[in-house]
Scaffold this motif. Structure first.
Motif, PDB file in Angstrom:
ATOM      1  N   LEU A   1       9.414 -40.328  29.453  1.00  0.00           N
ATOM      2  CA  LEU A   1       9.184 -39.858  30.822  1.00  0.00           C
ATOM      3  C   LEU A   1       8.331 -38.579  30.810  1.00  0.00           C
ATOM      4  CD1 LEU A   1      10.014 -40.631  33.763  1.00  0.00           C
ATOM      5  CD2 LEU A   1      11.702 -38.808  33.593  1.00  0.00           C
ATOM      6  N   GLY A   2       8.545 -37.755  29.781  1.00  0.00           N
ATOM      7  CA  GLY A   2       7.747 -36.532  29.644  1.00  0.00           C
ATOM      8  C   GLY A   2       6.273 -36.846  29.491  1.00  0.00           C
ATOM      9  N   GLY A   3       5.970 -37.923  28.767  1.00  0.00           N
ATOM     10  CA  GLY A   3       4.582 -38.330  28.593  1.00  0.00           C
ATOM     11  C   GLY A   3       3.973 -38.792  29.897  1.00  0.00           C
TER      12      GLY A   3
ATOM     13  N   PHE B   1       4.988 -37.895  32.833  1.00  0.00           N
ATOM     14  CA  PHE B   1       4.884 -36.709  33.693  1.00  0.00           C
ATOM     15  C   PHE B   1       3.614 -35.935  33.352  1.00  0.00           C
ATOM     16  CE2 PHE B   1       5.635 -32.325  34.888  1.00  0.00           C
ATOM     17  CZ  PHE B   1       6.098 -32.463  36.181  1.00  0.00           C
ATOM     18  N   GLU B   2       3.328 -35.853  32.062  1.00  0.00           N
ATOM     19  CA  GLU B   2       2.118 -35.155  31.622  1.00  0.00           C
ATOM     20  C   GLU B   2       0.863 -35.837  32.181  1.00  0.00           C
ATOM     21  OE1 GLU B   2       2.451 -32.358  29.735  1.00  0.00           O
ATOM     22  OE2 GLU B   2       0.308 -32.080  30.051  1.00  0.00           O
TER      23      GLU B   2
ATOM     24  N   GLY C   1       2.058 -36.151  36.567  1.00  0.00           N
ATOM     25  CA  GLY C   1       2.833 -35.144  37.310  1.00  0.00           C
ATOM     26  C   GLY C   1       1.985 -34.354  38.288  1.00  0.00           C
ATOM     27  N   GLU C   2       0.847 -33.889  37.813  1.00  0.00           N
ATOM     28  CA  GLU C   2       0.007 -33.040  38.663  1.00  0.00           C
ATOM     29  C   GLU C   2      -0.556 -33.825  39.850  1.00  0.00           C
ATOM     30  OE1 GLU C   2      -2.708 -30.551  36.607  1.00  0.00           O
ATOM     31  OE2 GLU C   2      -3.334 -29.583  38.475  1.00  0.00           O
TER      32      GLU C   2
ATOM     33  N   THR D   1       8.266 -34.720  44.035  1.00  0.00           N
ATOM     34  CA  THR D   1       7.707 -35.048  42.715  1.00  0.00           C
ATOM     35  C   THR D   1       8.842 -35.312  41.723  1.00  0.00           C
ATOM     36  OG1 THR D   1       5.820 -33.624  43.186  1.00  0.00           O
ATOM     37  CG2 THR D   1       6.144 -34.229  40.888  1.00  0.00           C
ATOM     38  N   ALA D   2       9.837 -34.421  41.728  1.00  0.00           N
ATOM     39  CA  ALA D   2      10.969 -34.609  40.807  1.00  0.00           C
ATOM     40  C   ALA D   2      11.669 -35.939  41.100  1.00  0.00           C
ATOM     41  CB  ALA D   2      11.946 -33.446  40.945  1.00  0.00           C
TER      42      ALA D   2
ATOM     43  N   PHE E   1       9.796 -39.066  39.779  1.00  0.00           N
ATOM     44  CA  PHE E   1       9.952 -39.343  38.347  1.00  0.00           C
ATOM     45  C   PHE E   1      11.386 -39.759  38.000  1.00  0.00           C
ATOM     46  CE2 PHE E   1       5.826 -37.447  38.355  1.00  0.00           C
ATOM     47  CZ  PHE E   1       5.180 -38.159  37.351  1.00  0.00           C
TER      48      PHE E   1
END
Lengths: 96, 179
Positions: free
Chosen positions: B27-29, B31-32, B35-36, B56-57, B60
């Protein structure tokens, strides 16, 4: 369909810079002959450009931290995975 | 040399298949990668940073909850923006009001700042059916087909709204465009 009607139909594509360069040049030439068309072309393209250049909203570091905190608080262990910094990807030869 | 789009597509595929296999770190990937963009979109929809951060939160979080349904077939981005959009619409219904961003990063000259406020104001006054295509196509640079899918309309309908939206915005901006 005459030339002028065709160009009027293409104004929206011109505004979004979606036309091939050759057709765009043709339209600009037509704009010299037709003031109304020229006004439409210029003002619509300016509108799109203004939108693109003046409404930038960046994700600040503070906002990003707050989003991550919201996710942590809901039990999500999220770690944004940024690409490796350039200086860690390449090893420069050490002289001497 | 692969372009940025296809490179992002490959990275997206990798994270999606990892997430579908239960690797929550993926999920971090994602978001990277997105996310923006999701934040920018929700900020423009909602008009204030705090609500945009929440949306946004939540977007995800929903991706994670529904990771079993994910398919790495290129439709992820459309699905992601649809989730974000639905969350924004729900929130707007609660607030019944769209505020102007009060904390936008207005840098530059006074003239530029005035112009930015004028454009934000004009954009926020447009009906939603015009504002959304402008945000997706002109601001997020999303292809028409994808934007149409996010909004659940046909491509011709999207283009028609986009073109009308640009004209409506131009009319609202009026003299501000004379530089």
């Amino acid at each position: 369909m005459n030339e002028s009607t065709l160009y009027r139909k293409l104004v929206d594509l011109y505004a979004g810079s979606e036309l091939p360069a050759e057709l765009e040049e043709e339209m600009e030439a037509a704009g010299f002959r037709d003031k109304e068309l020229s006004h439409d072309m210029t003002t619509l393209r300016q509108t799109v450009e203004l939108l693109r250049t003046t409404t930038r909203t960046d994700l600040t570091e503070e906002s990003m931290q707050r989003i991550l905190m919201k996710l942590y608080s809901r039990g999500v262990d999220i770690q944004p995975k940024a690409p490796e910094p350039m200086h860690l990807q390449y090893h420069l030869p050490i002289a001497g | 040399m692969p372009n940025k789009e296809s490179e992002d597509g490959l990275i997206e595929k990798r994270w999606l298949s990892a997430l579908a296999k239960g690797d929550s770190a993926a999920l971090g990937g994602l978001f990277e990668l997105y996310g923006e963009r999701v934040f920018r979109y929700t900020l423009r929809m909602l008009g204030n940073r705090s609500d945009a951060e929440d949306a946004t939160a939540e977007t995800f979080l929903r991706v994670l909850r529904r990771s079993g349904e994910l398919r790495a077939d290129g439709a992820f981005r459309t699905w992601l923006f649809r989730i974000a959009r639905n969350l924004c619409i729900d929130r707007m219904r609660q607030h019944k009001l769209i505020e102007l961003p009060t904390d936008a990063q207005y840098g530059g000259t006074e003239e530029r700042t005035t112009l930015r406020i004028t454009v934000h104001q004009a954009l926020s006054e447009l009906p939603m059916e015009y504002r959304e295509p402008l945000m997706l196509c002109d601001l997020e640079d999303m292809p028409a087909r994808e934007a149409a899918e996010v909004l659940g309309i046909t491509v011709p309908a999207l283009k028609s709204r986009l073109y009308r939206g640009r004209r409506a915005l131009r009319d609202k901006l009026g003299g501000s465009m004379i530089r």
